[in-house]
Design a protein around this motif. Structure first.
Motif, PDB file in Angstrom:
ATOM      1  N   ARG A  65     -74.738 -62.962   6.173  1.00 35.10           N
ATOM      2  CA  ARG A  65     -75.377 -64.079   5.466  1.00 35.10           C
ATOM      3  C   ARG A  65     -74.359 -64.945   4.696  1.00 35.10           C
ATOM      4  NH1 ARG A  65     -80.717 -63.671   5.930  1.00 35.10           N
ATOM      5  NH2 ARG A  65     -81.666 -61.642   6.343  1.00 35.10           N
ATOM      6  N   ASP A  66     -73.108 -64.954   5.150  1.00 35.61           N
ATOM      7  CA  ASP A  66     -72.057 -65.772   4.540  1.00 35.61           C
ATOM      8  C   ASP A  66     -71.565 -66.726   5.624  1.00 35.61           C
ATOM      9  OD1 ASP A  66     -69.628 -66.855   3.625  1.00 35.61           O
ATOM     10  OD2 ASP A  66     -69.182 -65.092   2.414  1.00 35.61           O
ATOM     11  N   SER A  67     -72.073 -67.949   5.639  1.00 41.25           N
ATOM     12  CA  SER A  67     -71.764 -68.884   6.724  1.00 41.25           C
ATOM     13  C   SER A  67     -70.281 -69.211   6.790  1.00 41.25           C
ATOM     14  CB  SER A  67     -72.575 -70.170   6.549  1.00 41.25           C
ATOM     15  OG  SER A  67     -72.287 -70.785   5.298  1.00 41.25           O
ATOM     16  N   GLY A 113     -64.584 -66.356  11.168  1.00 39.35           N
ATOM     17  CA  GLY A 113     -64.496 -65.310  12.188  1.00 39.35           C
ATOM     18  C   GLY A 113     -64.642 -65.881  13.584  1.00 39.35           C
ATOM     19  N   LEU A 114     -65.551 -66.845  13.758  1.00 44.35           N
ATOM     20  CA  LEU A 114     -65.725 -67.486  15.057  1.00 44.35           C
ATOM     21  C   LEU A 114     -64.457 -68.228  15.461  1.00 44.35           C
ATOM     22  CD1 LEU A 114     -67.828 -67.976  17.295  1.00 44.35           C
ATOM     23  CD2 LEU A 114     -68.510 -70.052  16.085  1.00 44.35           C
ATOM     24  N   ALA A 115     -63.817 -68.885  14.491  1.00 46.47           N
ATOM     25  CA  ALA A 115     -62.562 -69.592  14.782  1.00 46.47           C
ATOM     26  C   ALA A 115     -61.454 -68.603  15.160  1.00 46.47           C
ATOM     27  CB  ALA A 115     -62.139 -70.412  13.561  1.00 46.47           C
ATOM     28  N   TYR A 116     -61.389 -67.456  14.491  1.00 48.06           N
ATOM     29  CA  TYR A 116     -60.411 -66.430  14.852  1.00 48.06           C
ATOM     30  C   TYR A 116     -60.643 -65.952  16.287  1.00 48.06           C
ATOM     31  CZ  TYR A 116     -57.887 -65.414  10.498  1.00 48.06           C
ATOM     32  OH  TYR A 116     -57.051 -65.477   9.428  1.00 48.06           O
ATOM     33  N   ALA A 117     -61.912 -65.725  16.631  1.00 41.72           N
ATOM     34  CA  ALA A 117     -62.218 -65.280  17.997  1.00 41.72           C
ATOM     35  C   ALA A 117     -61.808 -66.334  19.011  1.00 41.72           C
ATOM     36  CB  ALA A 117     -63.715 -64.967  18.112  1.00 41.72           C
ATOM     37  N   GLY A 150     -61.749 -58.258  -0.615  1.00 41.98           N
ATOM     38  CA  GLY A 150     -62.543 -57.382  -1.465  1.00 41.98           C
ATOM     39  C   GLY A 150     -64.004 -57.749  -1.524  1.00 41.98           C
ATOM     40  N   GLY A 151     -64.412 -58.776  -0.758  1.00 41.20           N
ATOM     41  CA  GLY A 151     -65.806 -59.196  -0.793  1.00 41.20           C
ATOM     42  C   GLY A 151     -66.695 -58.253  -0.003  1.00 41.20           C
ATOM     43  N   ARG A 152     -67.964 -58.567  -0.008  1.00 49.03           N
ATOM     44  CA  ARG A 152     -68.911 -57.732   0.719  1.00 49.03           C
ATOM     45  C   ARG A 152     -68.650 -57.858   2.222  1.00 49.03           C
ATOM     46  NH1 ARG A 152     -75.502 -58.580   0.898  1.00 49.03           N
ATOM     47  NH2 ARG A 152     -75.912 -56.939   2.449  1.00 49.03           N
ATOM     48  N   PRO A 153     -68.528 -56.736   2.935  1.00 49.37           N
ATOM     49  CA  PRO A 153     -68.298 -56.825   4.384  1.00 49.37           C
ATOM     50  C   PRO A 153     -69.546 -57.396   5.068  1.00 49.37           C
ATOM     51  CG  PRO A 153     -68.715 -54.551   3.715  1.00 49.37           C
ATOM     52  CD  PRO A 153     -68.621 -55.355   2.452  1.00 49.37           C
ATOM     53  N   PRO A 154     -69.349 -57.984   6.273  1.00 55.08           N
ATOM     54  CA  PRO A 154     -68.132 -57.975   7.086  1.00 55.08           C
ATOM     55  C   PRO A 154     -67.185 -59.120   6.736  1.00 55.08           C
ATOM     56  CG  PRO A 154     -69.905 -58.982   8.315  1.00 55.08           C
ATOM     57  CD  PRO A 154     -70.508 -58.530   7.023  1.00 55.08           C
ATOM     58  N   CYS A 155     -65.886 -58.856   6.892  1.00 55.14           N
ATOM     59  CA  CYS A 155     -64.881 -59.887   6.695  1.00 55.14           C
ATOM     60  C   CYS A 155     -64.767 -60.735   7.961  1.00 55.14           C
ATOM     61  CB  CYS A 155     -63.541 -59.261   6.341  1.00 55.14           C
ATOM     62  SG  CYS A 155     -62.843 -58.258   7.676  1.00 55.14           S
TER      63      CYS A 155
END
Length: 404
Positions: free
Chosen positions: A38-40, A46-50, A137-142
């Protein structure tokens, strides 16, 4: 992609291009992680990394996805997604459902996840457990875990057996178990009578002196309707005929090349088993079940007998089938060497009987070719099925890791 010998470890060095999944089950996979996050902002990173190729080779074992993802630091981060594998009871229920539903089974063999299985095998938002060695250190997933999730979805598009491996079973062992269960269902569907097809042995037909062939007819003026096999319920299945015709063509080519039929010396039973074992999924799809029933009827065996024999043929060809069907009394030497080696490796005591060594649900059979053939049975059941590949080393045949 590489697969380990025990079928429960697969490493994908490359992933199909693209980041967004194309199958409904691939989208369901990413949705489970997206609902967890729920963290856009993280999802977009993450999509950009992929998309930029930062996810290295992905290794999958029961319950765990692992990959190294390259971030802003020189050393890549170890990134994991865990998913609880099924227990034995869950697998029994799932396999029974698959074997009893031809449409569901055919979809899986064609590498599609049937929607009827969605709630049973796909993860929900709380089922995926992300872990990463990054300092976020934030809530996963990173963002690294998110990148791994998107790349895994593309693997699932191509091969849903990846998801089933995460749930605990490799593709080969899963197909072999489904073959076994499907054969039992097919045996119950066997009609009281099966058609008898008129004919003569090939050797007799070839020995006849035949009249010269007539001159070929000229080409037709226009293409006509292709011939169709009559819809006679007592006749052979067209798809089964297609498999037999393909096999005949391969044997004819071997005769032209070498002057010898490679299967001429086989008995009726051996040849039926060879035909049944032509593909790892033989007997699973609805189109092949008729052939299985006809081959079993022609040889006076059950479809379960045929499925077991086909597994033995895939294990070791004619020698593997002989290990299944032909108990014999070998010299003492191989047993005298094998039993201490099994004990020393912590495999437990094996009871000898003729050419077999048995311990609980595992069994080794010594073939006349000097190789050991491994078998497995369910607990408290005398229902042995071939597994693995034969070896001159009994520990290797059992799949012992020290002898891989």
């Amino acid at each position: 992609m590489t697969t380990s010998r025990d079928d429960r470890r697969r490493t994908f060095d490359s992933v199909p291009p693209g980041t967004e999944p194309t199958s409904w089950w691939g989208r369901a996979w990413t949705a489970a992680l997206e609902e967890l996050s729920r963290d856009s902002g993280r999802l977009e990173r993450g999509l950009a990394y992929a998309a930029s190729g930062k996810v290295d080779a992905i290794t999958i074992t029961p319950g765990l996805l692992v990959a190294y993802v390259r971030g802003s630091r020189p050393r890549p981060y170890r990134t994991e997604l865990a998913l609880a594998p099924f227990g034995d009871e869950e697998w029994r229920d799932l396999l029974d459902s698959l074997a009893a539903d031809p449409a569901c089974l055919a979809a899986l063999v064609e590498r599609e996840i049937p929607r009827s299985l969605a709630d049973r095998i796909l993860p929900g938002p709380g089922d995926l457990l992300p872990r990463c060695s990054c300092p976020d250190g934030g809530r996963p997933p990173c963002k690294h875990v998110t990148a791994l999730c998107y790349r895994t979805a593309r693997l699932l598009d191509q091969d849903p057996f990846v998801l089933l491996l995460l749930r605990g079973r490799g593709e080969r062992e899963l197909l072999e178990e489904l073959t076994r269960r499907n054969a039992a269902h097919a045996a119950r569907e066997r009609p009281d009578t099966a058609p008898d097809f008129p004919g003569v042995p090939a050797r007799t037909a070839l020995a006849r002196v035949l009249a010269p062939l007539p001159a070929p007819s000229g080409p037709p003026a226009a293409p006509g309707t292709p011939p169709a096999y009559p819809a006679d319920p007592a006749g052979p299945d067209p798809l089964a005929l297609d498999q037999l015709a393909t096999d005949a063509a391969a044997r004819a080519l071997a005769l032209l090349d070498t002057g010898e039929d490679p299967y001429a010396a086989l008995t009726l039973w051996q040849d039926a088993v060879r035909l049944a074992s032509a593909h790892p999924t033989s007997g699973l799809t609805a189109t092949a079940r008729r052939l299985y029933r006809d081959l079993a009827h022609a040889t006076g065996r059950t479809t379960t007998d045929l499925a077991r024999a086909a597994a033995a043929w895939r294990q070791g060809g004619p020698a593997g089938l002989a290990a299944l069907d032909d108990p014999w009394d070998p010299p003492a030497g191989p047993f005298d060497r094998a039993r201490p080696a099994l004990l020393a490796a912590g495999q437990g005591p094996f009871r000898p009987h003729r050419n077999r060594l048995t311990s609980a649900t595992r069994q080794l059979r010594l073939g006349r070719d000097g190789l050991w053939y491994a078998y497995e049975s369910r607990p408290s059941a005398d229902d042995w099925w071939p597994t693995g590949r034969p070896s001159a080393d009994p520990l290797h045949a059992l799949g012992h890791p020290d002898r891989a």
